[in-house]
Design an enzyme around this catalytic site. Structure first.
Site, PDB file in Angstrom:
ATOM      1  N   LYS A  87       0.868  -1.185   0.000  1.00 54.87           N
ATOM      2  CA  LYS A  87       0.000   0.000   0.000  1.00 54.87           C
ATOM      3  C   LYS A  87       0.897   1.224   0.000  1.00 54.87           C
ATOM      4  O   LYS A  87       2.019   1.176   0.483  1.00 54.87           O
ATOM      5  CB  LYS A  87      -0.876   0.024   1.258  1.00 54.87           C
ATOM      6  CG  LYS A  87      -2.105   0.866   1.117  1.00 54.87           C
ATOM      7  CD  LYS A  87      -3.173   0.095   0.373  1.00 54.87           C
ATOM      8  CE  LYS A  87      -4.423   0.874   0.134  1.00 54.87           C
ATOM      9  NZ  LYS A  87      -5.503  -0.021  -0.312  1.00 54.87           N
ATOM     10  N   ASP A 127      -6.799   4.250  -4.699  1.00 58.21           N
ATOM     11  CA  ASP A 127      -7.497   4.055  -3.432  1.00 58.21           C
ATOM     12  C   ASP A 127      -8.153   5.414  -3.169  1.00 58.21           C
ATOM     13  O   ASP A 127      -8.359   6.184  -4.118  1.00 58.21           O
ATOM     14  CB  ASP A 127      -6.512   3.639  -2.318  1.00 58.21           C
ATOM     15  CG  ASP A 127      -7.228   3.072  -1.095  1.00 58.21           C
ATOM     16  OD1 ASP A 127      -7.590   1.886  -1.103  1.00 58.21           O
ATOM     17  OD2 ASP A 127      -7.451   3.822  -0.117  1.00 58.21           O
TER      18      ASP A 127
HETATM   19  N1  GLU Z   1      -7.168   0.078  -3.200  1.00 55.31           N
HETATM   20  C1  GLU Z   1      -7.884  -1.091  -3.565  1.00 55.31           C
HETATM   21  C2  GLU Z   1      -7.895  -2.050  -2.397  1.00 55.31           C
HETATM   22  O1  GLU Z   1      -7.939  -1.625  -1.261  1.00 55.31           O
HETATM   23  C3  GLU Z   1      -7.407  -1.693  -4.878  1.00 55.31           C
HETATM   24  C4  GLU Z   1      -5.975  -2.072  -4.930  1.00 55.31           C
HETATM   25  C5  GLU Z   1      -5.500  -2.531  -6.303  1.00 55.31           C
HETATM   26  O2  GLU Z   1      -6.282  -2.605  -7.227  1.00 55.31           O
HETATM   27  O3  GLU Z   1      -4.305  -2.817  -6.397  1.00 55.31           O
HETATM   28  O4  GLU Z   1      -7.923  -3.248  -2.535  1.00 55.31           O
END
Ligand code: GLU
Length: 448
Positions: A126, A166
């Site tokens: 993340k 996100d």
């Molecule tokens: N931010 C999204 C999540 O919390 C998607 C992450 C992504 O597609 O890599 O899963």
């Protein structure tokens, strides 16, 4: 003291003050106890749990950018690469004023298990920044994204780490980030980011995927209970991309979404958020105003400032789509008193551990975010597949695969619960199923 308790205490000692990270570690460790007990010797010998709670890498960097008046600003950028046992690091970027290392670690840790549940080869990561997009101009957003990527590019790559969106990072931001990555590396490697626009390698259905996937998962849960979505009312929070996708699919399947919320309060629209009102949600997000009141101004309905819908509006299903810890113990008590039978968690870790325990003890069916919102990242995985093949799949094909993946996650959770002789506790089942694959891969790959 058990191995699990030991590791939790060590984690708490070494990550003092990181309350959100410790919240998720505590929750996961507690539920995987049965799997750990079965294989304690080998897990302990190779320090699997100790390695699982310590990120592989935590990157923190400075981002300097210029506003429209020519003034310079400094923000902090993050990328936590938590675990790549089952695939390249994968997870979104969050741009929000309150982003800090604790939040990044909690999200990257959750992502590791969520990505494992999808069955696709993706590790957990993340990132983001404490840059607040509220009130920023289009050009300021672009310059910030470029400055952010100017540092991040050296840490990512299609086979190494693949960021996505996100909160505060949608298609527009991904476009600016990708453009800068491409300029710097001098190659068209579009598998480095997901959530891209269709014109440069994005996937159909990716914008809808988190909300659609959450609704497909709920369909499986309701089927298990002999029910379906048709005719049910839904309280949602948030009004961004995730709430939008969920609203579209719920409405299509005959359900009615009666609330949305923002940092300023919530709106109650008893007629249901449908038709052009759903398109308006996209405009609200693109305006960078971050106010749900705009909805009530446009489509006259009740607007309640400073409150959340939980415990204030009765519905068949609550679906938090806003942010972490948006359902507290007080909300859980109100929810039980009101007789809301199902909580389908969409935002990452929307429920505090105390609230979740209270709801489960009082018979509320809780579907955990790790499983429920996995459709977003799963469709990112499908976008990566299309980029590798240099082909684009049709919307029907992506949607069908997404539906299969969500059904498979539910089946896998049920199988795992059967394996451990447990009842229909989706929270524990999701953690156990997610954990097993990551642990297996870590053991197979040896200590590194
Ligand atoms: N931010 C999204 C999540 O919390 C998607 C992450 C992504 O597609 O890599 O899963």
């Amino acid at each position: 003291m058990s191995y699990v308790q030991d590791v939790f205490e060590m984690t708490a000692r070494e990550n003092r003050g990181q309350v959100q990270f410790l919240q998720t570690v505590g929750e996961v460790l507690r539920s995987i106890q049965p799997a750990v007990e079965q294989n304690e010797g080998v897990l302990k010998k190779f320090r699997i749990l100790e390695r699982m709670v310590e990120p592989d890498r935590q990157l923190i960097f400075r981002v300097t950018w210029e506003d429209d008046k020519g003034e310079f600003h400094v923000n902090r950028g993050y990328r936590v690469q938590f675990n790549n046992a089952i695939g390249p690091y994968k997870g979104g970027l969050r741009f929000q004023g309150n982003v800090n290392l604790d939040m990044m670690k909690f999200l990257a840790f959750e992502q590791t298990f969520k990505n494992s549940l999808t069955s696709l080869p993706m590790g957990g990561a993340k990132g983001g920044s404490d840059f607040d997009p509220t009130g920023k101009s289009e050009n300021e957003i672009m310059r910030f994204c470029q400055a952010f990527m100017t540092e991040l590019y050296r840490h990512i790559g299609p086979n190494m780490d693949v960021p996505a969106g996100d909160m505060g990072v949608g298609g527009r931001e991904i476009g600016y980030l990708f453009g800068q990555y491409k300029r710097i590396v001098g190659a068209f490697e579009n598998g480095v980011l997901t959530g891209k626009g269709l014109s440069y390698g994005g996937s159909l259905i990716r914008p809808e995927a988190t909300g659609y996937g959450a609704t497909y998962f709920l369909t499986e849960v309701l089927r298990h209970e002999g029910e379906n979505i048709k005719g049910k009312t839904f309280c949602l929070s948030g009004f961004g991309n995730v709430a939008w996708g969920a609203t579209k699919k719920i409405t299509e399947l005959g359900g009615k979404v009666v609330t949305l919320s923002g940092p300023d309060g919530y709106v109650y629209d008893p007629d249901g958020v449908s038709g052009e009102k759903m398109d308006f949600m996209l405009k609200m997000r693109a305006s960078n105003r971050n106010l749900v009141k705009d909805y009530a101004d446009r489509y006259p309905c009740e607007y309640v400032a400073g409150k959340k819908p939980w415990g204030n509006v009765k519905a068949d299903v609550y679906m938090p789509c806003a942010t972490q810890n948006e359902i507290t113990l007080d909300d859980a008590v109100a929810m039980v008193a009101m007789g809301v039978p199902v909580l389908n968690e969409v935002s990452n870790m929307p429920t505090t551990n105390e609230a979740c325990a209270y709801l489960q003890q009082h018979g509320v069916l809780v579907a955990p975010s790790k499983a429920v919102n996995a459709g977003g990242v799963a469709t990112s995985g499908l976008e990566m597949s299309q980029n590798s093949e240099r082909l684009n799949w049709s919307a029907q094909e992506v949607d069908m695969r997404l539906r299969d993946i969500m059904r498979d996650i539910h089946d896998k959770i049920c199988d795992t619960l059967t394996e451990y002789n447990m009842g229909y506790n989706l929270v524990a089942g999701a953690n156990l199923a997610g954990f097993k694959k990551v642990a297996e891969a870590m053991l197979a790959e040896g200590v590194y």
